[in-house]
Design an enzyme around this catalytic site. Structure first.
Site, PDB file in Angstrom:
ATOM      1  CD  GLU A 148       7.294 -31.348   9.258  1.00 32.93           C
ATOM      2  OE1 GLU A 148       6.283 -31.864   8.573  1.00 32.93           O
ATOM      3  OE2 GLU A 148       8.263 -32.180   9.686  1.00 32.93           O
ATOM      4  CG  ASP A 196      15.113 -32.110   4.077  1.00 30.29           C
ATOM      5  OD1 ASP A 196      14.407 -31.919   4.858  1.00 30.29           O
ATOM      6  OD2 ASP A 196      15.631 -33.364   3.800  1.00 30.29           O
TER       7      ASP A 196
END
Ligand SMILES: [Zn+2]
Length: 668
Positions: A506, A570
């Site tokens: 995030e 990621d």
């Protein structure tokens, strides 16, 4: 007495022989017949995949679904209880009545399409195209997505203030690409049949229904052609255009926006964002050239479709048949209680959420998560500092942005009140309409006001997390802060691989291909030197090319550009979490021992891979690679492992093996 007193004295002695911490690795999920260097996803999740076939009610089933399912059980208990004790508190009264109305299938079936008949009659009674604008406003107020979107957003130039925001919209198929080319001809035919079936369910004669469905497809095709793609939308410059209201109105002379805004009771404003100006020009052509009758068919279809899940069984089944069975491969409807739990979460999220967190997010959860976020943020600062390709000037800006990130954990500071929403236990469709109207109007009233950055964009039980570029904050609903993402009793290696990587993910969204275009305050502002901008592009191109080679099933190819932000997040997220792992090994908070036969590094990578264990139906893959900015779960593991040399070291993989890329990509 004295003997009894001895008991507590013994306790510290027992505790002093610190038992080995539990590893947290899900050993049952692992398929040891697979070489981790050949396919780490299969190794980490192979047995889980064998043991967890997709239930017929689902298009995909994974660790997220397991957790969401557990959360739904908690919510079900809350709602059953509220339904039985409706008078206990104002919140129980709303929740109980809404849930009861949804569960009362007999009453819903008996009502048939009665709840939407007045709305349908109003559409059919439109006298001329001039009356269209006010009707579109009424439909938008009830959450019916016709023609375009009109709501609110932080101002991209002054992100602390809310402005009006108009955007493309109005499609019934999942993406604009479905309206073009021979590849999707079968889907369009199926869609036509579905739309015609819905018309028949509201009493349109069979002979007329097909023609009306074709009119809908013609209008939607024109809107689709004028829409910009999901990939283009990743570039914020293409969806941010500030216009005066007069300039906006000039784009659509045949649609009376003054009447529209009046009907929606929008606060007065002078300037607004028009995401895709050309779309509104094309919309004007549609309104100018289509017949009034065809425009009515279009509005009718979307109205019926938007309320179908709240109506009798034939509507629910027809809606499921196209949108779930055909497009995602799900075989059966979810049990009614699950549909109703989800509907309550959607419509009365803050009422249900506050009861949920009292049960499921008590004690140290919030504080513990805050500590983890702080650790990962520190890692990101030292990561930025160490980047070999970025100049000092851009690094300073990036660090400023990182410093500006705020985080929200668990649930909002203040809960929305639904006191003004009329909810009755006897009219489900009306309940949904009232709740939608309340929420849509509540949002619209923000136009011209300061942005409330404390509000959550997800409800507390949601198993997910997000970053908001215009608010520069990361948000973790209580629903995700549980096993397997975070296990309070497990060694931290696995937790860093799980929730640590999610936090890193995030955080990195603020610096992905799209998020990097906003500054620390959330304003769209270029803070990159030209040279660093070029270096960044080179590196993300590597990731885009890597993922574009992945295909989960025949007929479905991952789009490395659509998924670039998620893949980038990621890849960086795991790096930040890995740095935290090394820190924990250094300061002794992580066991250096092998646990369950795995080194801390191995446990870390297993913790990461095992949150993505998943089975997905082919139909779902074929839809999701075109609409979902996330890569299929198996590639979220494999794609990352190929880029991380520390993984190869941890499992002793060598060059040339599938999990070791000769061309490893790294941005952050
Ligand atoms: Zn993401």
């Amino acid at each position: 007495m004295h003997r009894l007193l001895l008991i507590p004295l013994l306790l510290p002695l027992v505790c002093a022989q610190t038992p080995s911490p539990i590893s947290g690795v899900d050993l049952k999920a692992i398929d040891k017949t697979v070489d981790p260097c050949q396919n780490f996803y299969q190794y980490a999740c192979g047995n889980w995949m064998k043991q967890n076939p997709i239930p017929p009610q689902y298009a995909r089933w994974g660790r997220f679904s397991e957790l969401a399912n557990q959360n739904q059980e908690v919510l079900r208990k809350i709602l059953d209880d509220a339904a039985k004790n409706q008078q206990r508190s104002p919140i129980d009264q709303k929740l109980g009545a809404f849930y009861s109305a949804c569960m009362d299938e007999a009453a819903i079936d008996k009502a048939g399409d009665k709840p939407i008949q007045p709305g349908l009659a109003r559409i059919m009674a439109l006298a001329d195209k001039k009356a269209l604008a006010a009707e579109v406003a009424r439909l938008h107020s009830q959450g019916v997505p016709v023609f375009f979107r009109f709501d609110e957003s932080p101002d991209f130039e002054h992100s602390t203030v809310t402005i009006a925001d108009a955007d493309q919209g109005g499609l019934g198929l999942p993406d604009k690409s479905y309206y073009e080319g021979p590849k999707d001809e079968a889907t369009r035919q199926k869609y036509l049949t579905h739309v015609a079936s819905m018309f028949k369910l509201v009493g349109v004669p069979a002979a007329e229904a097909d023609a009306r469905a074709k009119a809908v497809l013609t209008i939607e095709t024109a809107l689709a052609n004028a829409s910009i793609s999901r990939v283009a939308r990743r570039n914020p410059k293409l969806t941010h255009h500030k216009l005066t209201l007069a300039e906006f109105e000039a784009l659509t002379p045949d649609f009376n926006f003054t009447a529209y805004l009046k009907e929606r009771e929008t606060p007065a404003f002078e300037k607004m964002n028009v995401a895709v100006p050309d779309f509104f020009k094309a919309l004007n052509t549609v309104i100018e050239t289509a017949s009034l009758d065809d425009l009515k068919s279009y509005l009718t279809w979307h109205y019926v479709s938007a309320y179908a899940p709240t109506l009798s069984k034939p509507f629910v089944d027809e809606n499921f048949d196209f949108y779930s069975r055909y497009l995602t491969g799900a075989k059966e409807l979810q049990p009614r209680w699950k549909q109703c739990v989800q509907a309550t979460d959607r419509q009365l999220g803050d009422a249900l959420g506050q009861k949920y967190v009292a049960i499921a997010f008590a004690g140290q959860s919030k504080q513990k998560t805050q500590e983890l976020v702080t650790i990962i943020e520190k890692q990101m600062a030292s990561d930025i500092d160490s980047l070999p390709w970025m100049s000092e000037a851009t690094k300073q800006q990036a660090l400023l942005k990182l410093k500006g990130v705020t985080n929200k954990i668990g649930y909002p500071e203040k809960w929305k009140s639904y006191a003004a929403v009329d909810i009755s236990s006897t009219n489900y469709a009306a309940d949904v309409r009232n709740a939608r109207e309340f929420e849509i109007h509540r949002n619209l009233e923000k136009i011209g006001k300061p942005v409330d950055r404390q509000e959550f964009g997800m409800t507390p039980p949601t198993v997910n997390a997000y970053y908001s570029p215009l608010e520069n904050n990361i948000n973790f609903p209580a629903g995700i802060l549980q096993p397997p993402f975070y296990q309070s009793n497990a060694d931290m290696a696995v937790n860093f691989g799980g929730v640590g990587a999610v936090i890193g993910h995030e955080l990195t969204h603020g610096f992905d291909d799209s998020g990097r275009k906003y500054d620390a305050d959330g304003n769209l502002r270029d803070w990159w030197t030209k040279q660093d901008d070029e270096e960044f592009r080179k590196r993300v191109d590597c990731i885009a090319d890597e993922y574009s080679k992945f295909s989960p099933v025949e007929g479905a190819q991952v789009d490395g550009r659509l998924t670039l932000g998620e893949n980038g997040a990621d890849n960086a997220g795991i790096r930040l979490a890995y740095m935290a792992l090394l820190g924990g090994l250094d300061n002794g908070t992580i066991s250096k021992e092998k646990l369950d036969g795995y080194t801390p590094q191995q446990r870390f990578f297993l913790g990461f891979a095992q949150i993505w264990c998943n089975n997905t139906r082919p139909e779902s893959f074929r839809s999701s690679v075109r609409t979902d900015p996330h890569s299929p779960d198996q590639f979220r593991v494999i794609g990352v492992m190929q880029n991380v040399p520390e993984f190869a070291t941890a499992f002793g993989c060598s060059a040339g093996q599938p999990m070791v890329s000769a061309n490893a990509c790294r941005v952050w």
